[in-house]
Design a protein around this motif. Structure first.
Motif, PDB file in Angstrom:
ATOM      1  N   LEU A 161       1.034  -1.114   0.097  1.00 28.67           N
ATOM      2  CA  LEU A 161      -0.113  -0.092  -0.181  1.00 28.67           C
ATOM      3  C   LEU A 161       0.654   0.831   0.216  1.00 28.67           C
ATOM      4  N   LEU A 162       1.008   1.984  -0.804  1.00 29.61           N
ATOM      5  CA  LEU A 162       1.863   3.506  -1.272  1.00 29.61           C
ATOM      6  C   LEU A 162       0.541   4.691  -0.138  1.00 29.61           C
ATOM      7  N   ASP A 163       0.687   5.187  -0.108  1.00 26.23           N
ATOM      8  CA  ASP A 163      -0.047   6.248   0.510  1.00 26.23           C
ATOM      9  C   ASP A 163       0.738   7.874  -0.592  1.00 26.23           C
ATOM     10  N   GLU A 164      -0.144   7.888  -1.389  1.00 28.27           N
ATOM     11  CA  GLU A 164       0.087   9.967  -2.114  1.00 28.27           C
ATOM     12  C   GLU A 164       2.371  10.043  -2.119  1.00 28.27           C
ATOM     13  N   PRO A 165       2.952   8.627  -2.793  1.00 28.65           N
ATOM     14  CA  PRO A 165       3.714   8.224  -3.039  1.00 28.65           C
ATOM     15  C   PRO A 165       5.026   9.808  -3.453  1.00 28.65           C
ATOM     16  N   MET A 166       4.490   9.917  -4.093  1.00 25.73           N
ATOM     17  CA  MET A 166       4.626  12.048  -5.085  1.00 25.73           C
ATOM     18  C   MET A 166       4.600  13.139  -3.581  1.00 25.73           C
ATOM     19  N   ALA A 167       4.388  12.877  -3.651  1.00 27.26           N
ATOM     20  CA  ALA A 167       3.796  13.955  -2.663  1.00 27.26           C
ATOM     21  C   ALA A 167       5.079  14.733  -1.540  1.00 27.26           C
ATOM     22  N   ALA A 168       6.157  14.539  -1.444  1.00 31.61           N
ATOM     23  CA  ALA A 168       6.708  14.607  -0.387  1.00 31.61           C
ATOM     24  C   ALA A 168       8.023  14.876  -1.457  1.00 31.61           C
ATOM     25  N   LEU A 169       8.179  14.602  -2.783  1.00 24.43           N
ATOM     26  CA  LEU A 169       9.244  15.644  -3.559  1.00 24.43           C
ATOM     27  C   LEU A 169       8.893  16.079  -4.323  1.00 24.43           C
ATOM     28  N   ASP A 170       9.952  17.402  -4.503  1.00 25.57           N
ATOM     29  CA  ASP A 170       9.784  18.601  -5.793  1.00 25.57           C
ATOM     30  C   ASP A 170       8.944  18.225  -7.050  1.00 25.57           C
ATOM     31  N   VAL A 171       8.629  19.519  -7.154  1.00 24.22           N
ATOM     32  CA  VAL A 171       7.512  18.972  -9.208  1.00 24.22           C
ATOM     33  C   VAL A 171       9.517  18.965 -10.019  1.00 24.22           C
ATOM     34  N   THR A 172       9.959  19.501  -9.287  1.00 22.89           N
ATOM     35  CA  THR A 172      11.507  19.084 -10.409  1.00 22.89           C
ATOM     36  C   THR A 172      12.499  17.754 -10.446  1.00 22.89           C
ATOM     37  N   THR A 173      12.149  16.872  -9.549  1.00 19.19           N
ATOM     38  CA  THR A 173      12.672  15.178  -9.406  1.00 19.19           C
ATOM     39  C   THR A 173      11.527  13.969  -9.338  1.00 19.19           C
ATOM     40  N   ARG A 174      10.059  14.608  -9.431  1.00 13.62           N
ATOM     41  CA  ARG A 174       8.720  13.939  -9.482  1.00 13.62           C
ATOM     42  C   ARG A 174       8.600  13.180 -10.708  1.00 13.62           C
TER      43      ARG A 174
END
Length: 247
Positions: A161-174
């Motif tokens: 289960l993955l909860d918002e896996p990209m939310a903690a990343l900045d836009v440039t690395t997402r």
């Protein structure tokens, strides 16, 4: 029909809010649950993880019953065999990357040295072996995500289960990390459920997308179907930017 890896009917109430969601996720596939804040995504994930007891329904993984409200069955989180990667990864800041990955094995009773050896092997597999002794505060967002993923996968879960896996990343690395995460999930031998508010994550990662709003399913289907044939203006607005971009 083949028994799905995950078969769930989740009914959970939170005050005036009510989630009613059915999931049948085949083996070795990725399902993404998409919706705005307050749609029920997090409630669904926490119920699947055993952190919330459903008010009705069931959760089965293969032939194993994790929840059955009528039968009075509720398996606690630590005994469900489910891997969870939370939105902020929740790595222990005082432990090294290897110690974070080894934590679950040690909690299950594996000797500390053996748990660390397995953790270092996992970090080698995800190209972070050189950072085994580094604490989370010195890792990039993508590196921290990989450590959290390894901590979940080292326990060999049937369901991840993955909860918002990209939310903690900045836009440039997402975008780069999204592509890397997709390849790692495809190599995972189990079944994955992702919850996200970002349709780009769902389109890039999922075999099936379930769109939630106000606790209920608005539409479900393969990514191309939702992009090409949205059932209403809300679903159309979610995937409007992707029209023409999916074969």
């Amino acid at each position: 029909m083949t028994t799905p890896a995950l078969d769930a009917h989740l009914v959970a109430r939170r005050g005036d809010f009510r989630l009613d969601l059915r999931l049948r996720v085949p083996r070795h596939t990725i399902t993404a649950i998409v919706g705005p804040n307050g749609s029920g995504k997090t409630t669904a994930l926490r119920t699947l993880a055993g952190l919330i007891r459903p008010d009705a329904g069931h959760i089965r993984v293969g032939d194993r019953v994790l929840d059955d409200v009528e039968a009075g069955i509720h398996v606690p989180p630590a005994r469900r065999g489910t891997g969870v990667v939370f939105q902020d990864y929740l790595l222990f800041p005082h432990l090294s990357a290897a110690e974070n990955v080894a934590f679950g094995l040690a909690a299950q009773g594996l000797p500390h040295r053996e748990a660390l050896e397995r953790a270092r092997a996992w970090l080698d597999r995800i190209d972070l072996g050189a950072l085994a002794g580094v604490r989370p505060g010195l890792l990039s967002g993508g590196q921290a995500q990989r450590v959290a993923l390894a901590r979940a996968l080292i326990l060999d879960p049937a369901v991840l289960l993955l909860d918002e896996p990209m939310a903690a990343l900045d836009v440039t690395t997402r975008q780069e990390v999204r592509a890397e995460l997709g390849s790692r999930l495809r190599a995972f031998g189990g079944t994955t459920v992702i919850v996200t508010h970002d349709p780009a994550d769902a389109l890039a990662l999922a075999d099936e997308i379930v769109v939630l709003a106000e606790g209920g399913v608005v539409q479900r289907g393969v990514p191309a179907e939702l992009v090409a044939s949205p059932v209403n203006a809300y679903v159309e607005s979610l995937f409007a930017a992707s029209r023409g971009g999916i074969a």
